[in-house]
Write a protein that holds these residues in place. Structure first.
Motif, mmCIF file in Angstrom:
data_model
loop_
_atom_site.group_PDB
_atom_site.id
_atom_site.type_symbol
_atom_site.label_atom_id
_atom_site.label_comp_id
_atom_site.label_asym_id
_atom_site.label_seq_id
_atom_site.Cartn_x
_atom_site.Cartn_y
_atom_site.Cartn_z
ATOM 1 N N LEU A 1 -9.681 -25.558 -36.309
ATOM 2 C CA LEU A 1 -11.036 -25.900 -35.892
ATOM 3 C C LEU A 1 -11.986 -24.923 -36.575
ATOM 4 C CD1 LEU A 1 -12.410 -27.996 -34.070
ATOM 5 C CD2 LEU A 1 -12.383 -26.318 -32.237
ATOM 6 N N PHE A 2 -12.790 -25.442 -37.507
ATOM 7 C CA PHE A 2 -13.727 -24.632 -38.293
ATOM 8 C C PHE A 2 -15.113 -24.760 -37.666
ATOM 9 C CE2 PHE A 2 -16.819 -24.308 -41.794
ATOM 10 C CZ PHE A 2 -16.506 -23.046 -42.269
ATOM 11 N N TRP A 3 -15.653 -23.653 -37.180
ATOM 12 C CA TRP A 3 -16.908 -23.640 -36.436
ATOM 13 C C TRP A 3 -18.074 -23.351 -37.374
ATOM 14 C CZ3 TRP A 3 -16.833 -24.419 -31.043
ATOM 15 C CH2 TRP A 3 -15.549 -24.482 -30.476
ATOM 16 N N THR A 4 -19.014 -24.296 -37.492
ATOM 17 C CA THR A 4 -20.176 -24.053 -38.344
ATOM 18 C C THR A 4 -21.289 -23.339 -37.591
ATOM 19 O OG1 THR A 4 -21.262 -26.167 -37.844
ATOM 20 C CG2 THR A 4 -19.634 -26.152 -39.605
ATOM 21 N N GLU A 5 -21.203 -23.317 -36.272
ATOM 22 C CA GLU A 5 -22.081 -22.509 -35.437
ATOM 23 C C GLU A 5 -21.226 -21.800 -34.399
ATOM 24 O OE1 GLU A 5 -25.222 -24.692 -33.639
ATOM 25 O OE2 GLU A 5 -26.163 -25.243 -35.536
ATOM 26 N N ALA A 6 -21.707 -20.677 -33.891
ATOM 27 C CA ALA A 6 -20.968 -19.950 -32.869
ATOM 28 C C ALA A 6 -20.725 -20.847 -31.666
ATOM 29 C CB ALA A 6 -21.736 -18.698 -32.457
ATOM 30 N N ALA A 7 -19.546 -20.710 -31.077
ATOM 31 C CA ALA A 7 -19.207 -21.510 -29.895
ATOM 32 C C ALA A 7 -20.113 -21.119 -28.737
ATOM 33 C CB ALA A 7 -17.751 -21.304 -29.525
ATOM 34 N N GLY A 8 -20.654 -22.126 -28.061
ATOM 35 C CA GLY A 8 -21.520 -21.878 -26.911
ATOM 36 C C GLY A 8 -20.876 -22.343 -25.627
ATOM 37 N N ALA B 1 -17.520 -23.482 -16.262
ATOM 38 C CA ALA B 1 -17.937 -24.816 -16.676
ATOM 39 C C ALA B 1 -18.229 -25.701 -15.469
ATOM 40 C CB ALA B 1 -16.861 -25.451 -17.552
ATOM 41 N N VAL B 2 -17.354 -25.669 -14.472
ATOM 42 C CA VAL B 2 -17.559 -26.494 -13.281
ATOM 43 C C VAL B 2 -18.799 -26.031 -12.514
ATOM 44 C CG1 VAL B 2 -16.593 -27.138 -11.047
ATOM 45 C CG2 VAL B 2 -15.138 -27.137 -13.077
ATOM 46 N N ALA B 3 -19.012 -24.718 -12.429
ATOM 47 C CA ALA B 3 -20.174 -24.202 -11.710
ATOM 48 C C ALA B 3 -21.477 -24.594 -12.374
ATOM 49 C CB ALA B 3 -20.078 -22.679 -11.594
ATOM 50 N N ALA B 4 -21.463 -24.704 -13.684
ATOM 51 C CA ALA B 4 -22.692 -25.036 -14.413
ATOM 52 C C ALA B 4 -22.934 -26.536 -14.507
ATOM 53 C CB ALA B 4 -22.633 -24.444 -15.820
ATOM 54 N N TYR B 5 -21.969 -27.320 -14.082
ATOM 55 C CA TYR B 5 -22.039 -28.762 -14.279
ATOM 56 C C TYR B 5 -22.794 -29.436 -13.143
ATOM 57 C CZ TYR B 5 -20.317 -33.516 -15.075
ATOM 58 O OH TYR B 5 -20.232 -34.856 -15.308
ATOM 59 N N GLN B 6 -23.645 -30.391 -13.480
ATOM 60 C CA GLN B 6 -24.386 -31.162 -12.486
ATOM 61 C C GLN B 6 -23.762 -32.559 -12.398
ATOM 62 O OE1 GLN B 6 -28.712 -30.934 -12.789
ATOM 63 N NE2 GLN B 6 -28.444 -29.399 -14.390
ATOM 64 N N PRO B 7 -23.035 -32.888 -11.347
ATOM 65 C CA PRO B 7 -22.341 -34.176 -11.270
ATOM 66 C C PRO B 7 -23.285 -35.356 -11.461
ATOM 67 C CG PRO B 7 -21.624 -32.718 -9.515
ATOM 68 C CD PRO B 7 -22.795 -32.065 -10.163
ATOM 69 N N GLY B 8 -22.863 -36.271 -12.311
ATOM 70 C CA GLY B 8 -23.609 -37.499 -12.521
ATOM 71 C C GLY B 8 -24.799 -37.381 -13.446
ATOM 72 N N VAL B 9 -25.107 -36.177 -13.927
ATOM 73 C CA VAL B 9 -26.250 -35.983 -14.825
ATOM 74 C C VAL B 9 -25.718 -35.881 -16.253
ATOM 75 C CG1 VAL B 9 -28.175 -34.502 -15.449
ATOM 76 C CG2 VAL B 9 -27.581 -34.819 -13.048
ATOM 77 N N ILE B 10 -26.231 -36.737 -17.129
ATOM 78 C CA ILE B 10 -25.763 -36.727 -18.521
ATOM 79 C C ILE B 10 -26.498 -35.627 -19.276
ATOM 80 C CG2 ILE B 10 -25.611 -38.027 -20.664
ATOM 81 C CD1 ILE B 10 -25.373 -40.556 -19.037
ATOM 82 N N GLU B 11 -25.735 -34.667 -19.791
ATOM 83 C CA GLU B 11 -26.283 -33.581 -20.579
ATOM 84 C C GLU B 11 -25.622 -33.597 -21.952
ATOM 85 O OE1 GLU B 11 -25.209 -30.353 -18.071
ATOM 86 O OE2 GLU B 11 -27.086 -30.416 -16.940
ATOM 87 N N MET B 12 -26.172 -32.840 -22.874
ATOM 88 C CA MET B 12 -25.616 -32.778 -24.212
ATOM 89 C C MET B 12 -24.719 -31.554 -24.363
ATOM 90 S SD MET B 12 -26.518 -35.398 -25.915
ATOM 91 C CE MET B 12 -26.093 -34.902 -27.585
ATOM 92 N N ARG B 13 -23.571 -31.758 -24.986
ATOM 93 C CA ARG B 13 -22.713 -30.648 -25.368
ATOM 94 C C ARG B 13 -23.031 -30.309 -26.822
ATOM 95 N NH1 ARG B 13 -17.592 -32.190 -23.837
ATOM 96 N NH2 ARG B 13 -17.860 -31.008 -21.930
ATOM 97 N N ASP B 14 -23.535 -29.114 -27.036
ATOM 98 C CA ASP B 14 -23.987 -28.700 -28.363
ATOM 99 C C ASP B 14 -22.838 -28.016 -29.085
ATOM 100 O OD1 ASP B 14 -25.557 -28.245 -30.537
ATOM 101 O OD2 ASP B 14 -26.645 -26.552 -29.677
ATOM 102 N N MET B 15 -22.216 -28.726 -29.999
ATOM 103 C CA MET B 15 -21.037 -28.198 -30.691
ATOM 104 C C MET B 15 -21.014 -28.730 -32.119
ATOM 105 S SD MET B 15 -17.056 -28.794 -29.625
ATOM 106 C CE MET B 15 -15.695 -28.100 -30.567
#
Length: 393
Positions: free
Chosen positions: A308-315, A347-361
């Motif tokens: 897995l080659f990361w072009t940006e730092a993992a967030g 990850a679970v603590a930061a997650y809002q159930p049912g709300v669609i968010e973007m994973r920036d990767m």
């Protein structure tokens, strides 16, 4: 497979006489795969493409590799390989098996003319810009571009601009293709494909170089390297057509499907080749099931090594583990890996159930179906403490 294109001047039929305005016969060349029973292109040269003046040996860059024994995961920092050079003579080997060689280079000067006759090559531009000059024409490429270079195509990579050109290069044993499940029986991209014909950029006009004779071309083949010296510059093509040509694809145009729950990496597959696949991890909607765990669970890919080659730092949950821009995480087949210490709960603590968010990767993943051996460049840029990041998970 790329779709049919026609560029420049062409005769009305294949394999007929085609002459210049002065009455001179253009020299036809056909480049074809699988014994001319698969994709091919026909090019028309001003001069004979067979006029070789001399042949000698080209000593390749270090191609030695050793087994990944003991079987350990690795974290590589490719930015430690910033020695400069060109995209052909200066590439450094990270990993290899009989199907694939993965190299890295920071190019700050034009490469010599080059062709690989043993398999296609896939360039990925981490950063910087370049003109990729080929017998088919020119491709202007920049950060996040893939460049598919069919075998035997003579080309050179010319960095442009002030920023160094960082390239991850995959040398295949055979053809680098669009996954067949994205295509109709006739080769058209289907509606469910994550990219399509409009996303592919190919040379739009001929590129003719008027230089003198005795032009060197570096050739990669199954037994090593050879340097051919041609009587005329090979960039003398006035027209071509067919379904075999170099093209570029911007990874930012990749559109993966998302789901309520975790999807496997095949959802992000961009290319396939004999013995490996290439995936494009791009920003996408997170899982939206109320009880979703928004990071992959522990998994054991028994058939594949995963680079897995990361072009940006993992967030997000992966931040804080030293996965910086230009890093490669290497998980060998059979090694169980997944969320590292604290990732699941954060990850679970930061997650809002049912709300669609973007994973920036932003990352490129190469999955092989034979074990990869370790190249000299991987040993030169490895972080030896990567294994400890799983402790306490």
């Amino acid at each position: 497979m790329p779709f049919y294109r026609a560029v420049g001047a062409l005769p009305p039929k294949r394999h007929v006489q085609f002459r210049s305005p002065e009455g001179r016969l253009y020299r036809e060349e056909e480049i074809g795969k699988e014994g001319f029973s698969s994709d091919f292109a026909i090019l028309y040269h001003n001069n004979a493409p067979t006029d070789v003046v001399s042949i000698d040996t080209w000593e390749l860059p270090d191609q030695e590799s050793r087994p990944n024994n003991p079987l350990v995961p690795r974290l590589l920092y490719t930015h430690k390989l910033d020695q400069g050079g060109d995209a052909v003579l200066s590439r450094r080997l990270l990993a290899a098996n009989s199907d694939l060689r993965v190299s890295y280079v920071v190019a700050d000067r034009p490469s010599p003319l080059y062709r690989n006759v043993s398999g296609d090559e896939l360039y990925f531009v981490e950063s910087g810009q370049a003109r990729v000059e080929t017998v088919f024409g020119v491709l202007e490429v920049g950060a996040l571009d893939f460049v598919v270079m069919p075998r035997a195509v003579i080309h050179r990579v010319v960095p442009v601009g002030e920023e160094p050109l960082r390239l991850l290069i995959s040398e295949a044993r055979g053809s680098v293709r669009t996954p067949r499940r994205y295509l109709s029986d006739q080769g058209q991209f289907l509606e469910h494909s994550p990219y399509n014909e409009r996303d592919l950029r190919a040379p739009a006009e001929p590129f003719v170089v008027d230089e003198g004779g005795d032009v060197d071309v570096y050739v990669r083949h199954r037994h090593g390297g050879t340097r051919y010296t041609y009587a005329n510059h090979p960039f003398d093509v006035v027209g071509w057509d067919g379904c075999l040509y170099p093209y570029a694809f911007d990874m930012a145009e990749f559109q993966p499907y998302t789901n309520r729950l975790h999807q496997p990496p095949t959802n992000f597959q961009a290319f396939e080749a004999p013995g490996f696949v290439v995936c494009a991890a791009v920003p996408h909607a997170t899982e939206y099931h109320p009880d979703a765990v928004p990071v992959p669970g522990a998994h054991t890919n028994v058939d594949s090594d995963e680079l897995l080659f990361w072009t940006e730092a993992a967030g997000g949950a992966r931040s804080g583990h030293g996965i910086n821009a230009g890093a490669i995480t290497w998980h060998p087949g059979g090694f169980t890996h997944g969320p590292r210490a604290g990732e699941l709960e954060r990850a679970v603590a930061a997650y809002q159930p049912g709300v669609i968010e973007m994973r920036d990767m932003w990352a490129v993943m190469i999955d092989t179906f034979q074990p990869l051996e370790v190249g000299e460049a991987a040993l030169a840029c490895e972080n030896g403490s990567y294994l400890s990041s799983w402790r306490g998970a």
